[in-house]
Every structure is written in C-alpha cells, then in structure tokens.
Design a protein around this motif. Structure first.
Motif, PDB file in Angstrom:
ATOM      1  N   GLN A 100       0.823  -1.199   0.000  1.00 52.22           N
ATOM      2  CA  GLN A 100       0.000   0.000   0.000  1.00 52.22           C
ATOM      3  C   GLN A 100       0.860   1.253   0.000  1.00 52.22           C
ATOM      4  OE1 GLN A 100      -3.016   0.193  -0.654  1.00 52.22           O
ATOM      5  NE2 GLN A 100      -3.664  -1.926  -0.406  1.00 52.22           N
ATOM      6  N   GLN A 101       1.992   1.182   0.661  1.00 55.03           N
ATOM      7  CA  GLN A 101       2.914   2.319   0.697  1.00 55.03           C
ATOM      8  C   GLN A 101       3.401   2.662  -0.711  1.00 55.03           C
ATOM      9  OE1 GLN A 101       6.956   2.114   2.762  1.00 55.03           O
ATOM     10  NE2 GLN A 101       5.702   3.037   4.386  1.00 55.03           N
ATOM     11  N   LEU A 102       3.766   1.633  -1.474  1.00 52.45           N
ATOM     12  CA  LEU A 102       4.221   1.849  -2.836  1.00 52.45           C
ATOM     13  C   LEU A 102       3.090   2.328  -3.738  1.00 52.45           C
ATOM     14  CD1 LEU A 102       6.618  -1.200  -3.283  1.00 52.45           C
ATOM     15  CD2 LEU A 102       7.263   1.207  -3.346  1.00 52.45           C
ATOM     16  N   LYS A 103       1.891   1.765  -3.546  1.00 50.34           N
ATOM     17  CA  LYS A 103       0.745   2.208  -4.335  1.00 50.34           C
ATOM     18  C   LYS A 103       0.459   3.684  -4.090  1.00 50.34           C
ATOM     19  CE  LYS A 103      -1.877  -2.128  -4.770  1.00 50.34           C
ATOM     20  NZ  LYS A 103      -3.143  -2.815  -4.396  1.00 50.34           N
ATOM     21  N   GLN A 104       0.564   4.112  -2.820  1.00 46.57           N
ATOM     22  CA  GLN A 104       0.318   5.511  -2.486  1.00 46.57           C
ATOM     23  C   GLN A 104       1.338   6.409  -3.173  1.00 46.57           C
ATOM     24  OE1 GLN A 104      -0.290   6.332   1.690  1.00 46.57           O
ATOM     25  NE2 GLN A 104       0.297   8.488   1.470  1.00 46.57           N
ATOM     26  N   GLN A 105       2.589   6.010  -3.177  1.00 46.90           N
ATOM     27  CA  GLN A 105       3.628   6.787  -3.852  1.00 46.90           C
ATOM     28  C   GLN A 105       3.360   6.877  -5.350  1.00 46.90           C
ATOM     29  OE1 GLN A 105       7.244   4.761  -2.801  1.00 46.90           O
ATOM     30  NE2 GLN A 105       7.163   5.396  -0.648  1.00 46.90           N
ATOM     31  N   LEU A 110       1.376   9.973 -10.218  1.00 48.99           N
ATOM     32  CA  LEU A 110       0.417  10.112 -11.329  1.00 48.99           C
ATOM     33  C   LEU A 110      -0.340  11.432 -11.236  1.00 48.99           C
ATOM     34  CD1 LEU A 110      -1.006   6.473 -11.414  1.00 48.99           C
ATOM     35  CD2 LEU A 110       0.329   7.577 -13.221  1.00 48.99           C
ATOM     36  N   LEU A 111      -0.769  11.805 -10.039  1.00 47.96           N
ATOM     37  CA  LEU A 111      -1.507  13.053  -9.860  1.00 47.96           C
ATOM     38  C   LEU A 111      -0.614  14.259 -10.132  1.00 47.96           C
ATOM     39  CD1 LEU A 111      -3.524  12.174  -6.621  1.00 47.96           C
ATOM     40  CD2 LEU A 111      -4.404  12.296  -8.965  1.00 47.96           C
ATOM     41  N   ALA A 112       0.651  14.174  -9.743  1.00 44.77           N
ATOM     42  CA  ALA A 112       1.577  15.298  -9.943  1.00 44.77           C
ATOM     43  C   ALA A 112       1.857  15.544 -11.417  1.00 44.77           C
ATOM     44  CB  ALA A 112       2.887  15.026  -9.197  1.00 44.77           C
ATOM     45  N   GLN A 113       1.647  14.532 -12.256  1.00 49.13           N
ATOM     46  CA  GLN A 113       1.911  14.667 -13.687  1.00 49.13           C
ATOM     47  C   GLN A 113       0.752  15.296 -14.451  1.00 49.13           C
ATOM     48  OE1 GLN A 113       2.872  10.664 -14.892  1.00 49.13           O
ATOM     49  NE2 GLN A 113       4.744  10.600 -13.667  1.00 49.13           N
ATOM     50  N   LEU A 114      -0.410  15.452 -13.811  1.00 47.67           N
ATOM     51  CA  LEU A 114      -1.569  16.022 -14.489  1.00 47.67           C
ATOM     52  C   LEU A 114      -1.347  17.496 -14.806  1.00 47.67           C
ATOM     53  CD1 LEU A 114      -4.506  14.438 -12.450  1.00 47.67           C
ATOM     54  CD2 LEU A 114      -3.913  13.969 -14.838  1.00 47.67           C
ATOM     55  N   GLN A 115      -1.831  17.910 -15.962  1.00 44.05           N
ATOM     56  CA  GLN A 115      -1.755  19.304 -16.376  1.00 44.05           C
ATOM     57  C   GLN A 115      -3.088  20.004 -16.067  1.00 44.05           C
ATOM     58  OE1 GLN A 115       1.211  20.559 -17.502  1.00 44.05           O
ATOM     59  NE2 GLN A 115       1.898  18.485 -16.983  1.00 44.05           N
ATOM     60  N   PRO A 116      -3.070  21.335 -15.857  1.00 45.59           N
ATOM     61  CA  PRO A 116      -4.305  22.062 -15.500  1.00 45.59           C
ATOM     62  C   PRO A 116      -5.457  21.871 -16.480  1.00 45.59           C
ATOM     63  CG  PRO A 116      -2.385  23.433 -15.095  1.00 45.59           C
ATOM     64  CD  PRO A 116      -1.876  22.212 -15.798  1.00 45.59           C
ATOM     65  N   ALA A 128      -4.821  28.621  -1.220  1.00 48.89           N
ATOM     66  CA  ALA A 128      -5.195  27.233  -0.924  1.00 48.89           C
ATOM     67  C   ALA A 128      -4.314  26.629   0.154  1.00 48.89           C
ATOM     68  CB  ALA A 128      -5.113  26.393  -2.198  1.00 48.89           C
ATOM     69  N   GLN A 129      -4.957  26.003   1.156  1.00 46.19           N
ATOM     70  CA  GLN A 129      -4.235  25.269   2.190  1.00 46.19           C
ATOM     71  C   GLN A 129      -3.897  23.858   1.739  1.00 46.19           C
ATOM     72  OE1 GLN A 129      -5.455  25.574   6.388  1.00 46.19           O
ATOM     73  NE2 GLN A 129      -7.272  26.659   5.675  1.00 46.19           N
ATOM     74  N   ALA A 130      -4.732  23.318   0.873  1.00 43.19           N
ATOM     75  CA  ALA A 130      -4.561  21.931   0.437  1.00 43.19           C
ATOM     76  C   ALA A 130      -5.298  21.731  -0.876  1.00 43.19           C
ATOM     77  CB  ALA A 130      -5.077  20.966   1.502  1.00 43.19           C
ATOM     78  N   VAL A 131      -5.019  20.603  -1.513  1.00 38.73           N
ATOM     79  CA  VAL A 131      -5.659  20.235  -2.775  1.00 38.73           C
ATOM     80  C   VAL A 131      -6.151  18.801  -2.657  1.00 38.73           C
ATOM     81  CG1 VAL A 131      -5.312  19.811  -5.246  1.00 38.73           C
ATOM     82  CG2 VAL A 131      -4.211  21.780  -4.154  1.00 38.73           C
ATOM     83  N   ILE A 132      -7.359  18.548  -3.132  1.00 37.22           N
ATOM     84  CA  ILE A 132      -7.853  17.171  -3.240  1.00 37.22           C
ATOM     85  C   ILE A 132      -8.333  16.933  -4.666  1.00 37.22           C
ATOM     86  CG2 ILE A 132      -8.548  17.014  -0.821  1.00 37.22           C
ATOM     87  CD1 ILE A 132     -11.487  17.241  -1.842  1.00 37.22           C
ATOM     88  N   TYR A 133      -8.360  15.681  -5.047  1.00 39.95           N
ATOM     89  CA  TYR A 133      -8.913  15.269  -6.334  1.00 39.95           C
ATOM     90  C   TYR A 133     -10.174  14.449  -6.067  1.00 39.95           C
ATOM     91  CZ  TYR A 133      -4.485  16.667  -8.475  1.00 39.95           C
ATOM     92  OH  TYR A 133      -3.387  17.395  -8.893  1.00 39.95           O
ATOM     93  N   VAL A 134     -11.218  14.726  -6.845  1.00 39.78           N
ATOM     94  CA  VAL A 134     -12.473  14.000  -6.709  1.00 39.78           C
ATOM     95  C   VAL A 134     -12.792  13.350  -8.054  1.00 39.78           C
ATOM     96  CG1 VAL A 134     -14.949  14.169  -6.264  1.00 39.78           C
ATOM     97  CG2 VAL A 134     -13.351  15.575  -4.943  1.00 39.78           C
TER      98      VAL A 134
END
Length: 281
Positions: A100-105, A110-116, A128-134
């Motif tokens: 699970q640790q590796l899956k989380q990484q 993958l999320l960091a590679q997304l473009q706006p 913004a204090q934080a960001v979530i993806y839905v």
C-alpha cells in the motif's frame, strides 16, 4: 492455494534468498538490468498480462511486479518463484504494509503529472491550504452529494480538482454531457449543471481527455465512486463529508450547517488507512 502450500512457498522464497547471501552471491544487481530481467521473465511467465511496473523492495532481495490489471506479485531476482498479495514489514513501530505504501507513492506521482487542462478545478478565494482530487460520474447518485461538499471545502481554502470516470457509451447523450463539462472554462457552473443532468454548450476539448481519465482511474486503483484522493496519494472510496476531508487533511475548520444526507450514506471519520472506503455507488 491452501495455507500449507502458501506457507511452503514463503519458506522457499526466504530459503532461496538466505542461500544466495550465504554463498556470497549478490542479492542486488544494478537497478536497470535487474528490473529489466524480472520484467522479461514475468512477461514470459504471463504472456497474456501486461507488466506495468517492476520495483525493487527489501533492499533488492525481492521485486514487486505490478500488472496492468492491478495484480501485485513478489518474486526473487531470478523470477523463478513468486507470490501474489501484499508485502508486510515488521518494524519497531509496528507492521507496515509495503504494498500500500508503494501504491500511495505511485498515485502521488500520477496526480503530480496532471496538467491544468486535464481536470476541472474549483479554486478558493483565499490561498489554498490543500488540494484534493475528486473522481465522479454523471450517473453516480452519491457523487451529487460529494459535489455539494465543495462550497465548505472552498470556504476553508481547499482546492477541489475533478476527474471523470465516464462510464457512459461513447457518443451517447450522457457521455457528451460529461465531455462538455470537462471542456469548459466555467467549472463551477458546468459541474452544478451536470449534477442536475444538464450541460453547457459544446466547446473545444482536449483530444482523448475522457479516455485518459478512464485509464488514469484504473491506474489510481479507483473502483468505487465517488473517490477522493490527496496529493500524497491517499485514496478513499465513497462519499466523504467536508468535516471528514478536513480531518484527512489535518485542517481545523468551523463547519457550517450540514446538508442532510441519510446517516447510512456517510463514512466514518477518515482514518490513517489510505485505502479506507465509504458508501458508494
């Protein structure tokens, strides 16, 4: 595989590793050549399965092989023996689920590679204090309630980025509604209308965006909707209320009056487990 067979295979893996060490044989190789050798052998073992990634674990004594289907397999460098399932490590602070640790990484990467232009973003007025993806879909009943939480999140400085798992037939009315929603420069209005079964007029859209979202959801391990992901790769499936998301993000917030939802539809407060699930469609 019964318990006796599984235990025997584990012992065989451990014995083989210890034997290599006792004989002075290298337990690790250069990362690229070792991982490539494991990839080739596993591809030969499972010709009908696509190997997505090979990762060295346990100081190179084992390799985690991830298939496109999400199946995880652990093998010795020679890839002669292997086990399917999660890998755990005993530490002074307790047992750690390395899988699970590796899956989380991997999800975080993958999320960091997304473009706006690949997601719809609701941005708070304050920094913004934080960001979530839905991740949601037009026909997901609980996704409508998840979207209603966005105003409380924005009020507390949480940016909400939406991804679609468009499970509709390509070319259908519902499919086109979702595509039009993610190809707009008016995200709040477009999402509000989508949750009401409507959509904005057609606009120019990034080619293949819906297909990319579907592939991304599979890579992230999203199986139930709605799904909430944090930037560090934690995944929670099912409806999460704003207070639960604040708890997940470590944000202390004053919560406005909550929208009434049937009690059984609401998850327990988000815990440290990155794979926690809540009621979903």
């Amino acid at each position: 595989m019964n318990n006796f067979a599984a235990a025997g295979l584990v012992c065989l893996l451990l014995f083989s590793t210890l034997t290599q060490a006792e004989q002075g044989l290298p337990v690790t190789q250069t990362t690229s050549s070792a991982e490539q050798a494991v990839r080739q052998q596993m591809a030969a073992n499972f010709p009908l399965k696509e190997v997505r990634a090979v990762t060295s674990v346990a100081n190179g004594q084992l390799y985690q092989v991830e298939f496109a289907s999400g199946l995880l397999v652990y093998t010795l460098p020679a890839a002669e023996f292997f086990l399917a399932g999660n890998l755990y490590q005993s530490t002074e602070s307790g047992v750690v689920d390395l899988s699970q640790q590796l899956k989380q990484q991997q999800r975080a990467q993958l999320l960091a590679q997304l473009q706006p232009n690949e997601y719809l973003s609701l941005i708070p007025e304050q920094p913004a204090q934080a960001v979530i993806y839905v991740v949601l879909d037009v026909d997901c009943y609980y996704c409508q309630f998840q979207h209603l939480e966005s105003q409380q999140l924005l009020a507390q400085g949480v940016e909400v980025r939406y991804l679609s798992l468009n499970r509709q037939r390509p070319g259908s009315s519902a499919y086109l509604k979702v595509r039009r929603t993610w190809c707009t420069d008016q995200p709040q209005q477009a999402l509000d209308m989508l949750m009401q079964g409507r959509s904005l007029a057609e606009q120019q859209c990034t080619p293949g965006l819906m297909d990319k979202h579907i592939a991304l959801a599979k890579q992230l391990g999203v199986e139930r909707l709605p799904a909430v992901l944090t930037t560090d790769g934690r995944l929670i499936s099912g409806l999460l209320r704003a207070p639960q998301i604040f708890n997940l993000l470590g944000i202390v917030a004053e919560i406005a009056a909550e929208i009434e939802v049937e009690p059984e539809l609401v998850a327990e407060p988000a815990a440290a487990n990155p794979e926690q699930t809540a009621p979903s469609q």
